[in-house]
Design a protein around this motif. Sequence first.
Motif, PDB file in Angstrom:
ATOM      1  N   LEU A   1      28.913  36.585  46.041  1.00  0.00           N
ATOM      2  CA  LEU A   1      29.977  36.887  45.084  1.00  0.00           C
ATOM      3  C   LEU A   1      29.657  38.174  44.327  1.00  0.00           C
TER       4      LEU A   1
ATOM      5  N   HIS B   1      37.514  28.797  37.665  1.00  0.00           N
ATOM      6  CA  HIS B   1      36.701  28.873  38.876  1.00  0.00           C
ATOM      7  C   HIS B   1      35.465  28.014  38.623  1.00  0.00           C
TER       8      HIS B   1
ATOM      9  N   SER C   1      34.718  35.582  37.620  1.00  0.00           N
ATOM     10  CA  SER C   1      33.547  36.468  37.727  1.00  0.00           C
ATOM     11  C   SER C   1      32.275  35.668  38.064  1.00  0.00           C
TER      12      SER C   1
ATOM     13  N   ASP D   1      42.857  34.470  47.173  1.00  0.00           N
ATOM     14  CA  ASP D   1      41.802  34.988  46.283  1.00  0.00           C
ATOM     15  C   ASP D   1      41.907  36.510  46.078  1.00  0.00           C
ATOM     16  N   ASP D   2      41.274  37.293  46.954  1.00  0.00           N
ATOM     17  CA  ASP D   2      41.293  38.763  46.836  1.00  0.00           C
ATOM     18  C   ASP D   2      41.641  39.343  48.211  1.00  0.00           C
TER      19      ASP D   2
ATOM     20  N   GLU E   1      32.215  27.314  43.235  1.00  0.00           N
ATOM     21  CA  GLU E   1      32.312  28.300  44.327  1.00  0.00           C
ATOM     22  C   GLU E   1      30.869  28.597  44.740  1.00  0.00           C
TER      23      GLU E   1
ATOM     24  N   HIS F   1      43.968  37.053  42.638  1.00  0.00           N
ATOM     25  CA  HIS F   1      43.658  37.980  41.542  1.00  0.00           C
ATOM     26  C   HIS F   1      44.407  39.274  41.811  1.00  0.00           C
TER      27      HIS F   1
HETATM   28  N1  ADE Z   1      37.108  37.463  40.659  1.00  0.00           N
HETATM   29  C1  ADE Z   1      37.816  37.834  41.726  1.00  0.00           C
HETATM   30  N2  ADE Z   1      37.550  37.040  42.766  1.00  0.00           N
HETATM   31  C2  ADE Z   1      36.649  36.120  42.341  1.00  0.00           C
HETATM   32  C3  ADE Z   1      36.000  35.030  42.948  1.00  0.00           C
HETATM   33  N3  ADE Z   1      36.180  34.707  44.230  1.00  0.00           N
HETATM   34  N4  ADE Z   1      35.135  34.314  42.207  1.00  0.00           N
HETATM   35  C4  ADE Z   1      34.922  34.643  40.930  1.00  0.00           C
HETATM   36  N5  ADE Z   1      35.509  35.650  40.318  1.00  0.00           N
HETATM   37  C5  ADE Z   1      36.386  36.385  41.015  1.00  0.00           C
END
Ligand code: ADE
Length: 341
Positions: free
Chosen positions: A61, A201, A174, A282-283, A204, A23
Motif C-alpha cells: 500500500l 478502510h 491512507s 478503489d484507484d 486491507e 477514490h
Molecule cells: N487511498 C487510496 N487508495 C487507498 C487504499 N487502497 N487503501 C488506503 N488508502 C487509500
Amino acid sequence: MTQEATALEVLIRNMPKAELHVHVEGTLEPELMFALAQRNSVELPYRTVEEARAAYSFGSLQSFLDLYYRGAAVLQEERDFYELTQAYLERANGQRVRHVELFFDPQTHTTRGVPFAVVVGGIRRALDEAEERWGMTSRLIMCFLRDLGPEAAAATWEEALPHIADLAGVGLDSAEVGYPPGPFEQVFLRAREQGLFAVAHAGEEGPPDFVRQALDQLGARRIDHGVRALEDSELVERLVREGVPLTVCPLSNVKLGVVSSLREHPLRRMLELGLAVTVNSDDPAYFGGYLTENFLAARRALDLTREQILTLARNSYAAAVIDRSRRRRLEEELQAAASEL
Ligand code: ADE
Ligand code: ZN
C-alpha cells in the motif's frame, strides 16, 4: 470461452452497477496527469505517459501511496477537480454505473495550499452534472488520512463544516499498518452527530481488530476492503449476523500484494460465507481497471456463477446510501438486464 461464460460477461457489462469504493484521486489517468502538470507547471517524476504506467508496479500500500500523492499534486484549480471527476463519471456511465459513492482526500490538497472549497466545488459540479445528464445518483464521502493523525482530522472537520451540505459521509484511508481507527473516535462522533454516515478502510493491510475498532469506535456502517477479517472467525460471524457490507476491490488487492493472485482472492469464499460483499475499483487509474474490469477479472479467476454476480450487484444497492425508491429502481433495472439473457 464457453457460451455460458460469454453470457455472464454480457450480463456483467449490461447490469446497472453501484460503485461504493472509488477514490477520485485514484481515477487520475496519466494522460490527464500530464495535461494538468503542464497547465499548472508541476514537475512529474516521469517523462511520458508510458513511463508513468510502467512505474505503476507496487508491492505494498505504501509504495502505491507514494506515487498516488505525488500524482495528486497536479490538481490545483477548481476546474482540475471538475475535469478529473467528470472524466471518471463519463467512464463510469459507459460501464452502466448508476450510483456512485465517491471518496476524496481533502488533506492531500489542503496541505499543499489548495482551499477546501476549490476541491469540493470542482467535484460537486461534476457530480451534479452527471445526475442531470444521465440520472446517475451520487454521494460524496470525505476521507481523513489516518497517517496524519486525529488532530489533523479534527482540523479538517472544522474546515469541512461550511461545506457539510455537499457531503454525505466520512471515511478513513491512507497507510493502515500502525494507524488503528480507535484514535479517530471523536472526530467520527462529531461527523455522525451532524448526520453524516461513517465508513472506514480496515482489514486491507491491517489486522482484523482494526475492523472491530471501525465498527465499535467509529460507528462505521460499511467496511472498505475488510478482507483480512477472514483471519478471525468470530469477526466473520459478527459481520454476517449484522449484515455489515464490505467494499472489496479485487484488482487493487492483487496490485498492492494483499493477495498473491486473483485466483487466491477470497471474494467467492466471502460470498459463500454469507458476507455482504460488493465489488469496487478503489484507484482504477493505478490498478488497471474500472468497475466492469474488476467484475470480469473476478469472474474469470474465481469462476463466479450467474447467481453470485447478481448477488454482488444487489449487495451494492443494499449497501448504498440511497432511499427505498432508488434501490427498487436499481433492482428493476437489474431484473430487466438479467431477463434479456
Ligand atoms: N487511498 C487510496 N487508495 C487507498 C487504499 N487502497 N487503501 C488506503 N488508502 C487509500
Ligand atoms: Zn480505498
